[in-house]
Design an enzyme around this catalytic site. Structure first.
Site: not given
Length: 323
Positions: A45, A210
């Site tokens: 944490e 592409k």
């Protein structure tokens, strides 16, 4: 840029590995980075808190959301969101997230049935913690950014930044700006316009075809005249480098005299640095939106130039703070 007084100066925070860029932005603004504490506990944490009062102040939090071995994209996003919420709880008037690189920005639409639109979900997270506005450098699709966020969202373009830097390195030989993807033609054209203005002569535009399927690139079309030209490939980022490499090879096969690559974000994932270091691309220009690992910087040392985006970010913060 006129320095702020102590009373009206925006508070600028820079988290984690974005601190070096944050210091450059702060210098441009004529302020110091606002101190904060970052702690990670044994159980994983964490917490981040400001070390001076933010009550009634405009706060800007600079954090580049890129993945690296020490912290994933999700780790950084989580920490940024928690810190923004902390500032709002501490009575900051406005909090702006300054994102040199925004993760998940490319996932802005569904390409398959039931696909996530992750950019919209990220926007909802920022809004949920009370973010008042976001500033993003060279986002993949500016229109998608505007549609995803309900709070104010500003997309900064790096075209003029690169044009000013590169103009002095170009000879009188004919130049052409080429987008390595037909979807990026508008972005490349804006760079072409800026470069034409900087050089005082008209620069041509082209693009390569592409297609991507299951991670495999294809497409053979090259639109535009590159024979005997100095080609500048322009896109928003370099990730694996394969898009740039394909386009560069196509340009050289069609007689390009030289090929340079220009991109705002140098992610250089997987083996990109090694592939690009031994390629037909002679020069690579990126910004410092993402810090370069030492190994990448070393592999590309002979062809890489970094243009700082700090002036662009500082100007955006200054204008936003004055609104």
């Amino acid at each position: 840029m006129t320095p702020y007084s102590a009373v009206d100066a925006p508070l600028l925070f820079a988290l984690g590995h974005s601190q070096p860029l944050g210091k450059l932005v702060a210098q441009r603004l004529g302020v110091a980075l606002t101190p904060h504490e970052e702690r990670v506990f044994d159980d994983g944490e964490h917490k981040i808190r400001p070390l001076q009062s933010v009550r009634g102040r405009d706060c800007f939090v600079l954090h580049s959301l890129f993945g690296e071995p020490a912290q994933t994209v999700n780790d950084k996003l989580n920490r940024l969101l928690f810190f923004i919420a902390t500032l709002k709880d501490a009575a900051a008037t406005n909090v702006t997230a300054v994102l040199p690189y925004l993760a998940y920005a490319r996932k802005d639409r569904r390409t398959q049935p039931d696909d996530p639109v992750t950019l919209r979900y990220v926007a909802q997270l920022f809004e949920a913690v009370g973010t008042d506005s976001v500033i993003v450098l060279e986002v993949h699709n500016p229109a998608a950014l505007q549609n995803a966020f309900r709070c104010r969202a500003e997309s900064l373009n790096s075209s003029e930044l690169f044009a000013r830097h590169i103009q002095q390195q170009l000879t009188g030989s004919p130049c052409v700006v080429v987008s390595p993807d037909s979807g990026g033609v508008k972005r490349a054209d804006l760079f072409r316009q800026c470069l034409s203005s900087a050089l005082g002569r008209e620069i041509a535009l082209g693009f390569t075809e592409k297609f991507r399927h299951a991670g495999v690139l294809s497409g053979e079309l090259l639109a535009g005249e590159v024979c005997g030209h100095h080609v500048l490939l322009f896109d928003d980022l370099i990730s694996s480098g394969q898009t740039f490499l394909r386009a560069a090879r196509m340009c050289r096969q069609h007689g390009a005299a030289a090929v340079w690559a220009v991109a705002s974000h140098g992610l250089f994932n997987t083996n990109a640095a090694d592939s690009l270091s031994n390629s037909v691309i002679e020069r690579i220009f990126i910004t410092d939106s993402v810090p370069l690992p030492a190994a990448t910087a070393s592999a590309l040392a002979n062809k890489l130039e970094i243009v700082s985006c700090a002036p662009l970010l500082a100007d955006a913060i200054s204008h936003s703070a004055g609104d």
